[in-house]
Scaffold this motif. Sequence first.
Motif, PDB file in Angstrom:
ATOM      1  N   ALA A 287       4.804   2.121   6.790  1.00  0.00           N
ATOM      2  CA  ALA A 287       3.754   3.105   7.044  1.00  0.00           C
ATOM      3  C   ALA A 287       4.222   4.246   7.944  1.00  0.00           C
TER       4      ALA A 287
ATOM      5  N   ILE B 171      -2.531  -4.553  10.079  1.00  0.00           N
ATOM      6  CA  ILE B 171      -1.919  -5.383   9.036  1.00  0.00           C
ATOM      7  C   ILE B 171      -0.598  -5.954   9.534  1.00  0.00           C
TER       8      ILE B 171
ATOM      9  N   ASN C 110       0.828  -1.211   0.000  1.00  0.00           N
ATOM     10  CA  ASN C 110       0.000   0.000   0.000  1.00  0.00           C
ATOM     11  C   ASN C 110       0.862   1.261   0.000  1.00  0.00           C
ATOM     12  N   GLU C 111       1.981   1.248   0.751  1.00  0.00           N
ATOM     13  CA  GLU C 111       2.855   2.419   0.828  1.00  0.00           C
ATOM     14  C   GLU C 111       3.614   2.645  -0.486  1.00  0.00           C
TER      15      GLU C 111
ATOM     16  N   GLY D 196     -10.995  -3.701   6.440  1.00  0.00           N
ATOM     17  CA  GLY D 196     -10.638  -2.301   6.679  1.00  0.00           C
ATOM     18  C   GLY D 196      -9.448  -2.150   7.595  1.00  0.00           C
ATOM     19  N   ALA D 197      -8.470  -3.033   7.495  1.00  0.00           N
ATOM     20  CA  ALA D 197      -7.333  -3.056   8.409  1.00  0.00           C
ATOM     21  C   ALA D 197      -6.447  -1.824   8.238  1.00  0.00           C
ATOM     22  N   THR D 198      -6.019  -1.251   9.345  1.00  0.00           N
ATOM     23  CA  THR D 198      -5.052  -0.152   9.347  1.00  0.00           C
ATOM     24  C   THR D 198      -3.640  -0.735   9.206  1.00  0.00           C
ATOM     25  N   PRO D 199      -2.642   0.103   8.911  1.00  0.00           N
ATOM     26  CA  PRO D 199      -1.263  -0.417   8.834  1.00  0.00           C
ATOM     27  C   PRO D 199      -0.819  -1.159  10.081  1.00  0.00           C
TER      28      PRO D 199
ATOM     29  N   ALA E 169      -1.781  -7.443   1.950  1.00  0.00           N
ATOM     30  CA  ALA E 169      -2.019  -6.142   2.577  1.00  0.00           C
ATOM     31  C   ALA E 169      -3.261  -5.478   1.980  1.00  0.00           C
ATOM     32  N   LEU E 170      -3.422  -5.595   0.679  1.00  0.00           N
ATOM     33  CA  LEU E 170      -4.605  -5.029   0.015  1.00  0.00           C
ATOM     34  C   LEU E 170      -5.863  -5.811   0.396  1.00  0.00           C
TER      35      LEU E 170
ATOM     36  N   LYS F 228      -6.977  -4.808   3.838  1.00  0.00           N
ATOM     37  CA  LYS F 228      -7.576  -3.474   3.799  1.00  0.00           C
ATOM     38  C   LYS F 228      -8.991  -3.523   3.236  1.00  0.00           C
ATOM     39  N   ASP F 229      -9.182  -4.328   2.167  1.00  0.00           N
ATOM     40  CA  ASP F 229     -10.490  -4.408   1.521  1.00  0.00           C
ATOM     41  C   ASP F 229     -11.495  -5.225   2.325  1.00  0.00           C
TER      42      ASP F 229
END
Length: 390
Positions: free
Chosen positions: A152, A237, A27-28, A231-234, A223-224, A227-228
């Motif tokens: 992150a 994750i 993501n970063e 809705g996990a935050t860094p 990681a994606l 998140k999808d």
Amino acid sequence: MQPRLWSLTLGNFAIGTGVMIVPGMLNELSADLAIAPARVGMLISAFAMTICITGPFLASWTSAIDRRKLLVASLLLYAVMHLVAAFAPEYGTLLVARMVTAIGAAIFTAQAAATAGLMVPPETRGKAIGLVFLGWSIAAVVGTPMGAFLGAHIGWRPTMAMVGLLAALFAAGVWKQIPSGLFIAPMDRAAWKALFANTPLLLAISVTAIQALGMFTVFSYMALLLKDFIGATPTVISLLFLCFGITGVTGNVIGARVMDRVGPVRVGVAAMGCMLTAIVLWPLTRGSLPVTVVVILIWGLGCFAVNGAQQARLVSMAPQLASASVSMNSSAIYLGQATGAFIGGLIVSTQGTANLSFFGALPMAAGIAVSLFAANLSKRKHLAEVACKC
């Protein structure tokens, strides 16, 4: 186990950390470089494909080099190229840097296992190889969570540089602990011909590629997915990757301890069974953190145990061809990783992440089937050879 083997374990930890931080920082990297997640996946594919293609050739070309010098040089190359990657001005430079970095990994991953086999008696070879691959499991505990958390909070560039410094430090440990004068038997044309004529051995190697394809179709974009799906935050994750790695270490330790007793085939099938179960259950994780934790723990239990089992299996099937088969097996790992990351990227780009696990489950199930078939074929071949001698 000889204490000196721990330097190889730590070297594999540095290699594994350098590999595993990219999925954690997906993501970063996507946000900082202004590229789609699928292009970040291409960093994984290019790295893995470089190892796949160069691995067998490097094993042959470097057979006359002292193992200590070779292992140290490969770790130093790995270190330098991580520092280059940390200062890459744009995506193209980073892609090239990752491909050159992969050459160091191609040498070290295969030759650390082969060197461990030279340093212990045959009856403990399975445990020794399992110990060397424990470094990969530890990298899963630290590497991917470190990529997710540090990427992150301090950025992906300092994180890359830290891996480079780590590889340089462990290169010094390998130089200090691995004795000089260790050489593997050179692989001539006749040996390669014998390898490619050994159908059960080739099928066993293919298992590595097939299961890695299933694994990395999904894991490259974990990681994606997190998140999808939830809705996990860094931070969440990184903690989930930590849970994954803890069971990865546990599974690898259990596999190494029982391998010489139950055999590498059973260990490998059990490990793939854990991963298949987790991938099949993945759709149930949507919106549920507790279910996600359970699935990730099951997945991690088999993820890294399968690598040590496969290496030990190949060595036991044909000890005289171990140098070539172990090298090809390393290539197979990265072939599966490259193909999986590429296919996963296509799926994410065209369909999103909803059905990604389905495309990972099919190759994993096929890997189990091929493994059992190869074991049966090897057994029948052995019985036929015994009958001929009688």
